[in-house]
Scaffold this active site. Structure first.
Site, PDB file in Angstrom:
ATOM      1  N   PHE A 283      39.533  36.751  36.998  1.00 33.68           N
ATOM      2  CA  PHE A 283      40.749  37.552  36.740  1.00 33.68           C
ATOM      3  C   PHE A 283      41.922  36.566  36.625  1.00 33.68           C
ATOM      4  O   PHE A 283      42.944  36.706  37.288  1.00 33.68           O
ATOM      5  CB  PHE A 283      41.026  38.570  37.858  1.00 33.68           C
ATOM      6  CG  PHE A 283      39.879  39.506  38.154  1.00 33.68           C
ATOM      7  CD1 PHE A 283      39.676  40.640  37.382  1.00 33.68           C
ATOM      8  CD2 PHE A 283      39.004  39.245  39.203  1.00 33.68           C
ATOM      9  CE1 PHE A 283      38.623  41.508  37.660  1.00 33.68           C
ATOM     10  CE2 PHE A 283      37.948  40.111  39.486  1.00 33.68           C
ATOM     11  CZ  PHE A 283      37.756  41.248  38.716  1.00 33.68           C
TER      12      PHE A 283
ATOM     13  N   ASP B 193      38.421  36.205  32.249  1.00 34.70           N
ATOM     14  CA  ASP B 193      39.310  37.368  32.121  1.00 34.70           C
ATOM     15  C   ASP B 193      38.780  38.219  30.967  1.00 34.70           C
ATOM     16  O   ASP B 193      38.183  37.686  30.032  1.00 34.70           O
ATOM     17  CB  ASP B 193      40.763  36.930  31.843  1.00 34.70           C
ATOM     18  CG  ASP B 193      41.775  37.997  32.243  1.00 34.70           C
ATOM     19  OD1 ASP B 193      42.452  37.836  33.276  1.00 34.70           O
ATOM     20  OD2 ASP B 193      41.882  39.022  31.514  1.00 34.70           O
TER      21      ASP B 193
ATOM     22  N   ASP C 228      41.027  37.362  42.113  1.00 33.73           N
ATOM     23  CA  ASP C 228      42.352  37.987  42.238  1.00 33.73           C
ATOM     24  C   ASP C 228      42.412  39.181  41.288  1.00 33.73           C
ATOM     25  O   ASP C 228      43.075  39.138  40.257  1.00 33.73           O
ATOM     26  CB  ASP C 228      43.421  36.931  41.892  1.00 33.73           C
ATOM     27  CG  ASP C 228      44.833  37.465  42.047  1.00 33.73           C
ATOM     28  OD1 ASP C 228      45.006  38.521  42.675  1.00 33.73           O
ATOM     29  OD2 ASP C 228      45.765  36.811  41.522  1.00 33.73           O
TER      30      ASP C 228
ATOM     31  N   CYS D 187      45.498  43.605  45.755  1.00 32.59           N
ATOM     32  CA  CYS D 187      46.856  44.145  45.679  1.00 32.59           C
ATOM     33  C   CYS D 187      46.832  45.665  45.836  1.00 32.59           C
ATOM     34  O   CYS D 187      47.812  46.332  45.517  1.00 32.59           O
ATOM     35  CB  CYS D 187      47.532  43.723  44.382  1.00 32.59           C
ATOM     36  SG  CYS D 187      46.621  44.217  42.922  1.00 32.59           S
TER      37      CYS D 187
END
Ligand code: SAH
Length: 415
Positions: A249, A270, A317, A357
């Protein structure tokens, strides 16, 4: 201190204090003032005494004086009758209705914090509720500011926001990247436009001595993940000596490029071709190279394992897997699977950087996902560093949603 005094000088003026008398009232139901009185900024539609003050009487973005059932003044807020969060508090000072000078004041206070924290103008200048500017985010890319408005109340202040940013920061451009999904909840259209100056194609960021560019349109968030900057600063030096690093990512290479610059051979994964193109550009601009893999992260991790590849460091991430609380179960399973797939690529003594997150995932739950993934593989995990969002993303202690990022650096060995 001088900046604080300066900020005080910008408190609303007399003309606004007089106008405050005309501000319409939004009345809360009995006992529904508790959360706001305790410091929260949000008022949900079911907390409003709609018999006394019908929400439908207000236009989206209107300024109101919020009062309790017993007529206690709670603050000035903006309203959106079409949203579940019907109002958000802008100020608690009686007699001073929010206006352009409140915005200038808030921006000065926000800027003073960032100037205390950073030597160079690359940071989040305004972090919404945490800077008492609910619904507004502003990231700073040198003299270009990129703003994101999430609410009708802030949208109504757009011209005042441009004027206040111009006054406080004197930027060359103010861009509105108003393309986030949150706008749908407020019935707002999506668009990207320059409010001041010209729309740049790319933004420039300087982080830890390296220079990056990142696309504006089509980019994630405002273009850069400033929230991870403190974790990169803390974790990257602890990877020294790593020969092979996998940045999963990767987006535009904020982790991978500095790892390559430190001497590692770096592979970036990605699903976005544009992100990888930008990562390659950032590598080249800093005199290094990357291997890029355009693929779904889960599939790429499986393929790399099948190909018996190993990496001294794997960084994961990902975007938020848990956007709503009801997705928590599925999301936790995805974090566990992701971390397990990542650990599978580590040698007998490797490092895992694992981030989330998702506000709905507690730090302990991410650790649990890492631990379970490790146990499944018969690996022993030691957490050697941990972090949250960078200090330009302050936490509002009454609003748990403002604390969302967690990151762990783990050493993974065989049990
Ligand atoms: N690590 C980055 C931020 C990552 S943002 C930084 O610090 O700057 C999340 C990235 O994941 C985006 O670039 C997005 O294109 C990518 N992405 C989202 N879902 C993906 C998937 N299933 N597989 C691979 N990449 C994905």
């Amino acid at each position: 201190m001088s900046q604080e005094h300066d900020a005080d000088a910008e408190l609303p003026e007399v003309a606004e204090a007089e106008a405050a008398a005309d501000v319409p009232v939004l009345r809360l139901k009995r006992h529904e003032e508790r959360r706001v009185a305790a410091g929260h900024l949000w008022i949900f539609s079911n907390e409003v005494d709609t018999a006394a003050t019908p929400l439908t009487a207000f236009s989206a973005g209107a300024i109101v004086a919020v009062r309790s059932n017993r007529d206690r003044f709670l603050g000035y807020a903006y309203v959106n009758p079409h949203s579940l969060i019907a109002a958000r508090i802008l100020s608690r000072q009686t007699g001073f209705a929010p206006g352009p000078s409140l915005l200038v004041h808030r921006l000065r206070v926000a800027l003073a914090l960032r100037e205390r924290l950073y030597d160079a103008p690359y940071y989040r200048l305004v972090h919404g509720e945490s800077d008492l500017l609910p619904g507004l985010v502003v990231d700073r890319y040198g003299d270009v500011l990129v703003a994101q408005i999430a609410t009708a109340g802030m949208e109504a202040q757009k011209e005042a926001i441009i004027a206040a940013l111009d006054k406080v920061v004197k930027p060359s451009a103010v861009v509105f990247k108003n393309d986030s999904g949150a706008r749908e909840l407020e019935a707002l259209p999506k668009y990207v436009e320059a409010g001041l100056g010209a729309l740049p194609a790319r933004l420039t960021v300087v982080e830890a001595g390296l220079t990056f560019t990142t696309p504006l349109e089509g980019g994630q968030k405002t273009g850069w993940f400033y929230d991870q900057a403190a974790n990169r600063r803390q974790f990257l030096p602890l990877m020294k000596g790593a020969k092979r690093v996998l940045d999963v990512f990767s987006y535009v290479g904020a982790w991978g490029v500095p790892a390559a610059h430190a001497g590692a051979e770096v592979s970036c994964v990605d699903s976005s071709a544009a992100a990888l193109e930008a990562a390659n550009r950032n590598a080249a601009a800093n005199g290094v190279q990357l291997r890029t893999i355009k693929a779904d992260a889960f599939a790429a991790l499986e393929d790399l394992h099948a190909a018996r590849e190993k990496f001294d460091v794997v960084i994961v991430d990902p975007p938020a897997f848990i956007k709503r609380r009801k997705d928590a179960g599925k999301g936790e399973a995805a974090y566990k699977r992701l971390n397990q797939l990542a650990m599978q690529l580590l040698p007998r003594d490797g490092l895992l950087v694992s981030c989330s997150c998702s506000y709905h995932l507690e730090p302990g739950a991410l650790l649990d996902a890492i631990q379970k993934g490790g146990r499944h593989l018969g690996r022993f995990v030691q957490v050697i560093a941990s972090g949250g969002q960078a200090p330009d993303h302050p936490v509002h202690p009454a609003i748990p949603e403002t604390r969302y990022l967690k990151a762990f650096l783990c050493r993974v060995t065989h049990d």
